[in-house]
Design an enzyme around this catalytic site. Structure first.
Site, PDB file in Angstrom:
ATOM      1  N   GLU A 151       0.854  -1.188   0.000  1.00 33.47           N
ATOM      2  CA  GLU A 151       0.000   0.000   0.000  1.00 33.47           C
ATOM      3  C   GLU A 151       0.889   1.237   0.000  1.00 33.47           C
ATOM      4  O   GLU A 151       1.650   1.477   0.934  1.00 33.47           O
ATOM      5  CB  GLU A 151      -0.920  -0.001   1.238  1.00 33.47           C
ATOM      6  CG  GLU A 151      -2.005   1.045   1.200  1.00 33.47           C
ATOM      7  CD  GLU A 151      -3.066   0.789   0.125  1.00 33.47           C
ATOM      8  OE1 GLU A 151      -3.836   1.723  -0.153  1.00 33.47           O
ATOM      9  OE2 GLU A 151      -3.133  -0.329  -0.432  1.00 33.47           O
ATOM     10  N   GLU A 175      -0.568   9.632  -6.065  1.00 32.13           N
ATOM     11  CA  GLU A 175       0.539   8.677  -6.031  1.00 32.13           C
ATOM     12  C   GLU A 175       0.807   8.084  -7.414  1.00 32.13           C
ATOM     13  O   GLU A 175       1.955   7.880  -7.791  1.00 32.13           O
ATOM     14  CB  GLU A 175       0.216   7.585  -5.005  1.00 32.13           C
ATOM     15  CG  GLU A 175       0.169   8.112  -3.578  1.00 32.13           C
ATOM     16  CD  GLU A 175      -0.874   7.462  -2.701  1.00 32.13           C
ATOM     17  OE1 GLU A 175      -1.222   8.058  -1.666  1.00 32.13           O
ATOM     18  OE2 GLU A 175      -1.374   6.368  -3.043  1.00 32.13           O
ATOM     19  N   ASP A 183      -7.226   2.974   2.663  1.00 30.07           N
ATOM     20  CA  ASP A 183      -6.880   1.707   3.312  1.00 30.07           C
ATOM     21  C   ASP A 183      -8.075   0.759   3.334  1.00 30.07           C
ATOM     22  O   ASP A 183      -7.934  -0.444   3.098  1.00 30.07           O
ATOM     23  CB  ASP A 183      -6.386   1.976   4.735  1.00 30.07           C
ATOM     24  CG  ASP A 183      -5.186   2.903   4.750  1.00 30.07           C
ATOM     25  OD1 ASP A 183      -4.220   2.622   4.038  1.00 30.07           O
ATOM     26  OD2 ASP A 183      -5.221   3.918   5.470  1.00 30.07           O
TER      27      ASP A 183
END
Length: 494
Positions: free
Chosen positions: A290, A321, A475
């Site tokens: 992750e 990201e 998450d």
């Protein structure tokens, strides 16, 4: 009756006017008008249609995980109003400016404004321990401040622990407060327990919230900390050592982004040690990595090209990201400074394919292990997988989208009146040529396309109109996607 006729006439006039001023009326508008919308007869909304369709699409995989090991960043999150805390710190609004590492309250303010005006999430390391502790005390005492389980690993562990069939091992710096808040189903090795907690400050802002000249286009958060235990990934070797006894079916790794603020000399050495540790487990079980917000292109390149990415099986990441990953590696669309709104699906698809081709196992001759990328942004999610390696990905991407809606709204199930569809109704499989024109079907809300031996699954997100909490959504999305995913080990390429 005359009211309906008047509305129809006005609509016809409006469409006629826009067509006259712009003969190339976007097909997306016409498509939208043709899709089901609420009426006086009680027709379902697009949001209701999609929510209902999810219930059919989201089915458990044939072979489910039984034991999942998660590590290695864990902390206590202090969630507080970003603008409120900065005002309490006697900081005035001003111009935004990004900082790779924070050294003062002034740099904190500038970085917060920089990301708030973009509506983007970010995470930074605060170098001054004493100043950070003073800010942390002010945050904890601020009216309405809330304490939560924090750290990607701990948050993923918490989400996985909601499934009774899963046994979850969590390794990381677990202090007394965090241990108290963790789900009782989570197993914490004694070596992970420490006397004090690591605190991370989460500065949240709402959509439309304004400070000085800065107005947030959407709700999000800015995270910062002075966290050396997580910053140096001190629990990594202990995490890997615990796997022999725990015997997991799946390993989830996070926290690499925390090392970025520790300086090049430290992260170069620590990254080599991390790769050696991960290599000890990669042949036995799949490893999901992750990712999180980073700013050092050299560091990202080390993760991507030389070090970590080729030896993990799956990665999860968001739009910032993904773009930064392409910028660091001079990949597709690296010239973009930011997405400028909802990321273009074609560009996202281009970058995902590039990652799997350059750093993954899309080539049968490649020695890389990476075969799956779970991308998430506010309006939609995409799962890109190398053919022959993963199953049940329609359910996995839909489950990730559903949990994003539910968790953001703080509900147990979708309430169609509290969410809105913001995903594009039409899009392309690539930004370049050749490209396929695709559309969203609300009754079957996972769009699938292929590029070479990589399959893409896109699911729209029903965006919460008034989100309760944005921290940990990524998450939860990755955890949910993994729960519904099934690995097909050792299958030949198709």
């Amino acid at each position: 009756m005359w009211r309906k006729a008047a509305v129809a006439a006005l609509l016809a006039l409006a469409v006629g006017y826009f067509y006259h001023t712009n003969p190339e009326l976007p097909e997306q508008v016409l498509q939208y008008l043709s899709l089901p919308h609420p009426s006086t007869q009680g027709d379902p909304t697009l949001e209701q249609v999609i929510s209902t369709a999810w219930e059919t699409l989201i089915t458990a995989p044939a072979n489910q995980w039984g034991r999942v090991a998660v590590g290695v960043n864990a902390c206590v999150d202090v969630v507080v109003s970003g603008i409120g805390l900065l005002q309490a710190l006697a900081v005035d609004p001003g111009m935004g400016r990004d900082h790779e590492v924070l050294h003062s309250k002034e740099e904190l303010k500038e970085a917060f404004i920089h990301y708030m005006e973009r509506g983007s999430a970010a995470e930074r390391f605060f170098t001054d321990k004493e100043v950070f502790q003073r800010i942390a005390r002010a945050a904890a005492e601020y009216p309405g401040a809330q304490l939560y389980v924090g750290g990607n690993a701990a948050l993923i562990g918490q989400k996985l622990a909601t499934y009774p069939q899963l046994m979850v091992l969590l390794c990381g710096p677990v202090g007394p407060k965090l241990h108290e808040m963790l789900d009782e189903q989570i197993v914490v090795p004694p070596e992970s327990l420490q006397e004090t907690d690591e605190y991370h400050l989460i500065l949240e802002y709402k959509a439309g919230e304004q400070w000085g000249a800065t107005r947030a286009p959407q709700a999000n958060r800015f995270i910062f900390s002075h966290d050396v235990s997580n910053g140096e990934m001190r629990a990594l070797e202990m995490f890997v050592a615990s796997l022999d006894e725990f015997q997991p079916d799946l390993v989830v790794l996070s926290g690499l982004h925390m090392m970025e603020g520790q300086g090049r000399q430290m992260w170069e050495q620590r990254l080599k040690e991390a790769v050696a540790a991960i290599s000890d487990v990669r042949n036995a079980v799949p490893v999901h990595l992750e990712l999180a917000s980073m700013t050092d292109k050299d560091y990202m390149n080390s993760i991507m090209q030389e070090q970590v990415m080729p030896i993990v099986t799956s990665i999860g990441l968001n739009e910032q990201e993904l773009l930064f990953l392409s910028q660091a590696g001079t990949g597709p669309h690296a010239e973009l400074s930011s997405w400028g709104g909802i990321p273009d699906v074609g560009r996202v698809s281009d970058i995902l394919l590039w990652v799997l081709e350059q750093h993954g196992r899309s080539d049968p001759e490649s020695e890389a292990d990476l075969t799956r990328i779970h991308f998430h942004t506010l309006a939609y999610h995409v799962l890109a997988t190398v053919d022959g390696h993963w199953a049940n990905q329609v359910a996995a991407v839909a489950a990730g989208a559903r949990v994003a809606s539910i968790q953001a709204c703080g509900l147990q199930s979708i309430d169609a009146s509290k969410v809105v569809l913001r995903a594009p109704l039409e899009f392309h499989s690539s930004h370049g040529e050749p490209r396929e024109k695709l559309s969203l079907n609300p009754t079957e809300p996972v769009t699938v396309w292929h590029r070479g031996n990589v399959t893409f699954h896109l699911a729209p997100v029903l965006v919460c109109k008034q989100p309760i909490r944005t921290v940990g959504l990524g998450d939860a999305i990755s955890a949910e996607g993994l729960v519904y995913s099934e690995l097909r080990p050792q299958l030949p390429f198709l």
